[in-house]
Enzyme design. Structure first.
Site, PDB file in Angstrom:
ATOM      1  N   HIS A 135      12.918   8.396  -9.938  1.00 30.26           N
ATOM      2  CA  HIS A 135      12.911   7.096  -9.238  1.00 30.26           C
ATOM      3  C   HIS A 135      14.168   6.919  -8.394  1.00 30.26           C
ATOM      4  CE1 HIS A 135       9.298   5.948 -11.308  1.00 30.26           C
ATOM      5  NE2 HIS A 135       9.860   6.164 -12.487  1.00 30.26           N
TER       6      HIS A 135
ATOM      7  N   ASP B  33      10.497  -0.001 -11.194  1.00 36.43           N
ATOM      8  CA  ASP B  33      11.168   1.312 -11.175  1.00 36.43           C
ATOM      9  C   ASP B  33      11.348   1.834  -9.756  1.00 36.43           C
ATOM     10  OD1 ASP B  33       8.497   1.771 -10.826  1.00 36.43           O
ATOM     11  OD2 ASP B  33       8.288   3.260 -12.418  1.00 36.43           O
TER      12      ASP B  33
HETATM   13  N1  LIG Z   1       7.905  -0.219 -15.247  1.00 41.29           N
HETATM   14  C1  LIG Z   1       7.298   0.792 -15.837  1.00 41.29           C
HETATM   15  O1  LIG Z   1       7.523   1.089 -17.000  1.00 41.29           O
HETATM   16  C2  LIG Z   1       6.299   1.616 -15.076  1.00 41.29           C
HETATM   17  C3  LIG Z   1       5.448   2.498 -15.742  1.00 41.29           C
HETATM   18  C4  LIG Z   1       4.500   3.199 -14.998  1.00 41.29           C
HETATM   19  C5  LIG Z   1       4.419   3.030 -13.621  1.00 41.29           C
HETATM   20  N2  LIG Z   1       5.302   2.170 -13.018  1.00 41.29           N
HETATM   21  C6  LIG Z   1       5.286   1.924 -11.578  1.00 41.29           C
HETATM   22  O2  LIG Z   1       4.165   1.127 -11.207  1.00 41.29           O
HETATM   23  C7  LIG Z   1       3.972   1.284  -9.804  1.00 41.29           C
HETATM   24  C8  LIG Z   1       2.485   1.499  -9.523  1.00 41.29           C
HETATM   25  O3  LIG Z   1       2.107   2.771 -10.002  1.00 41.29           O
HETATM   26  P1  LIG Z   1       0.602   3.308  -9.876  1.00 41.29           P
HETATM   27  O4  LIG Z   1       0.541   4.566 -10.667  1.00 41.29           O
HETATM   28  O5  LIG Z   1      -0.363   2.235 -10.153  1.00 41.29           O
HETATM   29  O6  LIG Z   1       0.540   3.678  -8.332  1.00 41.29           O
HETATM   30  P2  LIG Z   1      -0.803   3.925  -7.481  1.00 41.29           P
HETATM   31  O7  LIG Z   1      -0.391   4.785  -6.340  1.00 41.29           O
HETATM   32  O8  LIG Z   1      -1.908   4.374  -8.357  1.00 41.29           O
HETATM   33  O9  LIG Z   1      -1.177   2.469  -6.953  1.00 41.29           O
HETATM   34  C9  LIG Z   1      -0.375   1.770  -6.056  1.00 41.29           C
HETATM   35  C10 LIG Z   1      -1.257   0.859  -5.240  1.00 41.29           C
HETATM   36  O10 LIG Z   1      -0.396   0.056  -4.413  1.00 41.29           O
HETATM   37  C11 LIG Z   1      -1.110  -0.156  -3.219  1.00 41.29           C
HETATM   38  N3  LIG Z   1      -0.193  -0.627  -2.189  1.00 41.29           N
HETATM   39  C12 LIG Z   1       0.830   0.042  -1.600  1.00 41.29           C
HETATM   40  N4  LIG Z   1       1.433  -0.748  -0.692  1.00 41.29           N
HETATM   41  C13 LIG Z   1       0.775  -1.933  -0.712  1.00 41.29           C
HETATM   42  C14 LIG Z   1       0.909  -3.147   0.011  1.00 41.29           C
HETATM   43  N5  LIG Z   1       1.854  -3.298   0.938  1.00 41.29           N
HETATM   44  N6  LIG Z   1       0.043  -4.164  -0.264  1.00 41.29           N
HETATM   45  C15 LIG Z   1      -0.917  -4.012  -1.204  1.00 41.29           C
HETATM   46  N7  LIG Z   1      -1.105  -2.885  -1.908  1.00 41.29           N
HETATM   47  C16 LIG Z   1      -0.263  -1.855  -1.668  1.00 41.29           C
HETATM   48  C17 LIG Z   1      -1.736   1.196  -2.921  1.00 41.29           C
HETATM   49  O11 LIG Z   1      -2.790   1.100  -1.978  1.00 41.29           O
HETATM   50  C18 LIG Z   1      -2.219   1.606  -4.300  1.00 41.29           C
HETATM   51  O12 LIG Z   1      -3.543   1.200  -4.562  1.00 41.29           O
HETATM   52  C19 LIG Z   1       4.870   2.451  -9.406  1.00 41.29           C
HETATM   53  O13 LIG Z   1       6.078   1.973  -8.849  1.00 41.29           O
HETATM   54  C20 LIG Z   1       5.146   3.141 -10.706  1.00 41.29           C
HETATM   55  O14 LIG Z   1       6.339   3.918 -10.688  1.00 41.29           O
HETATM   56  C21 LIG Z   1       6.233   1.483 -13.721  1.00 41.29           C
END
Ligand SMILES: NC(=O)c1ccc[n+]([C@@H]2O[C@H](COP(=O)([O-])OP(=O)(O)OC[C@H]3O[C@@H](n4cnc5c(N)ncnc54)[C@H](O)[C@@H]3O)[C@@H](O)[C@H]2O)c1
Length: 387
Positions: free
Chosen positions: A96, A270
């Protein structure tokens, strides 16, 4: 190859980067696997269980970093850990880097090859090493949101599913990827009124067809976000642009227009978070309040359920660890473009375009640091990585 598995140092992080079964796979093919004493304890994996499968226990982080060729971790390394890395080594972990330019700079200085779980990307754009953690974080987002909406936890005092004759809570999910779809399914399963926004119509379509009639999907625009966030009880942030900082979809002004004692669970934290008011929190102190809105921004949500998440993570990472160990990274990336997209830093250079842009450093194509057998024209269309 000597593979080192250190204890995780992040606050309230109970996961570990390998299971005894993973040690067996590696040790069985002639690799030496060092496990730091007690590394598996948080996941109820005793040192003896690793030793039983061919692992070797070492006492200290220093000893482990000194000997290992490949360090495999769960969370991004601390600056102390980076200080122990050298150019002969590789680190394979969540990194990250986009919201952490200092960490990126220190990793560049170390000279180590840095491979990030979250940018390992398959040809179809999916992120196989982020997916299992996103499934868990998405599911937990709905349940922690429900918890913090309870009155004694600072929330509005509304039950997610309501009851007969009383409206349910409104849950707004920003992002319909892995986190967002899992959060939406659990919230819908708890009978909340769920609205999911994304700018990717295909993602909305597949969620809609899976759970038709039990939630609403909406194309993400500034106006739609403003409208739905202002009437939400719970907002779940689940957007991602791989490698880059999360887009700031919720402004400070929108926060001040939200219902008092509503909750934001910003899973995207993250990558910097999707709200202007988001800042990283820990499981020990998971929330803070701005303009009467509870913010939950824990950066390692799956760390709270290590019995599930250690196994879910290592199920996905192990094949890549085996490939790196058997072939070395320069060879492994020749045939595995997903692994190639995972390399963020090599020889002190940033080789992922989105990461380089986010941290304000020059970008170097991976082919400038690893000689590829394929012709330079054969670019694998992976976002952030061009070879
Ligand atoms: N905090 C935690 O413990 C933790 C754990 C796992 C994942 N995450 C984070 O969660 C986030 C999402 O992960 P994911 O696996 O679901 O990703 P993903 O790629 O599967 O989904 C992300 C979505 O965001 C959408 N998106 C992007 N820009 C956008 C915008 N401007 N408006 C609307 N939608 C938009 C994309 O089209 C996509 O559908 C990531 O940052 C990941 O690192 C955090």
């Amino acid at each position: 190859m000597i593979i080192g598995i250190p204890c995780e140092v992040e606050t309230d992080e109970y996961r570990v980067a390998i299971t005894p079964a993973g040690v067996r796979e590696l040790a069985g093919t002639g690799h030496r696997v060092l496990i730091q004493k007690g590394a598996g304890e948080g996941s109820k994996l005793a040192d003896d269980a690793y030793v039983g499968q061919g692992g070797v226990i070492v006492d200290t982080t220093e000893e482990l970093f000194d000997q290992a060729d490949l360090i495999v971790k769960v969370k991004d390394p601390s600056l102390e850990e980076v200080g122990l890395l050298s150019e002969r080594q590789m680190i394979f972990s969540f990194l990250h880097l986009a919201p952490q330019p200092d960490l990126a700079a220190r990793l560049m200085e170390s000279g180590a090859t840095c491979i990030a779980y979250e940018t390992v990307e398959l040809d179809d754009g999916s992120l196989p090493l982020l997916t299992p953690m996103s499934e868990i974080a998405g599911r937990m987002a709905a349940q922690v949101g429900a918890y913090f909406l309870e009155k004694m936890n600072g929330g509005r005092g509304i039950l997610l599913g309501g009851v007969a004759g009383v409206s349910p809570a409104k849950v707004v999910v920003l992002g319909a990827g892995i986190v967002g779809s899992n959060a939406a399914k659990i919230a819908a399963g708890m009978l909340a009124n769920v609205v999911v926004l994304d700018k990717n119509l295909e993602h909305l379509r597949s969620l809609h067809s899976y759970i038709s009639g039990r939630l609403t999907t909406v194309m993400s625009t500034v106006l739609a976000i403003e409208e739905h966030v202002s009437t939400a009880d719970l907002v779940i942030g689940a957007v991602l642009v791989p490698g880059a900082r999360a887009p700031k979809l919720i402004t400070r002004e929108m926060i001040s227009g939200m219902t008092p004692n509503s909750v934001i669970v910003d899973v995207s934290i993250d990558q910097g978070g999707m709200a202007e008011t988001s800042r990283m929190t820990t499981h020990s102190v998971p929330t803070y309040v701005i303009d009467d809105v509870i913010h939950y921004c824990v950066g390692n949500i799956p760390g709270a359920v290590p019995i599930t998440s250690t196994f879910a993570l290592t199920n996905s990472t192990l094949p890549y660890i085996v490939e790196i160990a058997n072939q070395g990274i320069d060879q492994a990336v020749q045939e595995n473009s997903a692994l190639a997209s995972g390399i963020n830093i090599k020889e002190g250079k940033i080789t992922n375009k989105a990461v380089a842009e986010a941290v304000g450093k020059s970008y170097y194509p991976l082919s400038s640091v690893i000689p590829f057998r394929l012709s330079p024209g054969s670019e694998f269309g992976i976002s952030g990585a061009v070879f």
